[in-house]
Design an enzyme around this catalytic site. Sequence first.
Site: not given
Length: 302
Positions: A89, A181
């Site tokens: 991220d 993610r």
Amino acid sequence: MARKRSTSGLDGLLLIDKPAGWTSHDVVARVRRLTGQPRAGHSGTLDPFATGLLVVCLGRATRLAEYLTAHEKVYVGEVVLGAETDTGDAEGQVVAWGEVPELDEAMLARVAARFTGRIGQVPPAFSAVKVGGRRAYDLARRGEAVELAARAVDVFDLRLDWAGEGRLRMTVRCGPGTYVRSLARDLGREFGCGAHLAALRRMRSGRFGVEDAWELGAMERLAAAGRVAEAVIPSDEGLMDWDAAVLAAAGAGAFVRGTAYVAGRTARVARRARVYGIDGEFLGVGAVEEGGVVRPVKVLVG
């Protein structure tokens, strides 16, 4: 702030719209304070940078968390192409760069199809997965190498839309254990340029939607008015897609004592079912076996 009345007897589910910057544990801790109910937990972690629906279980409903965690979920996220990070991220360090290729709708659809279905996925190094009894994120934060095995996850639907300036809008409906993610990271590798998740919002969890969730500020105001119980929904609301068994007095009594009971041979076999007394009280989770035997699995009353 006005003194709130004690609500420590609350049982049920509370739908919270988690703000960015809060951990899921932070939200649960705030809910405990607002409700006065020390028994509270959630049914699926959201990363601190993420927002959206967090289903919080209160009181006896905490015993149902394992079933609610297994629900499919829907997320909307923003993927930044051209840079892969160690966390997957925007909060991580960039570990790889790449030139963003020309992408059209047909290519996005083809790539989305490759990541739809039962797929193998390696969780992020910065995740709660245990390695040798220790959390992966603890090892990663100490600079230790973390090698995690791929595991099977279910992506039921994935849509990628070009959002301009090297960004994609990703909408995903997936099963439990899926790391969005990791999905962003793997999409970047598929495109050959690297990618990470810049934003994430959970829109749905099972039958619950974020449009019905409470912001923490609104919960604070309810608590100040002594009305927080108004936001709590019944424990069985999260299990409404299951079969249900209704027991008369003798059967309900046996169930709450943890004893199997023959309800009748017309009962349909169900690996798990909501079990109620004839008065409509939700008693817990049971299994309905051949011959109409109702066997307690989780008793919530008594």
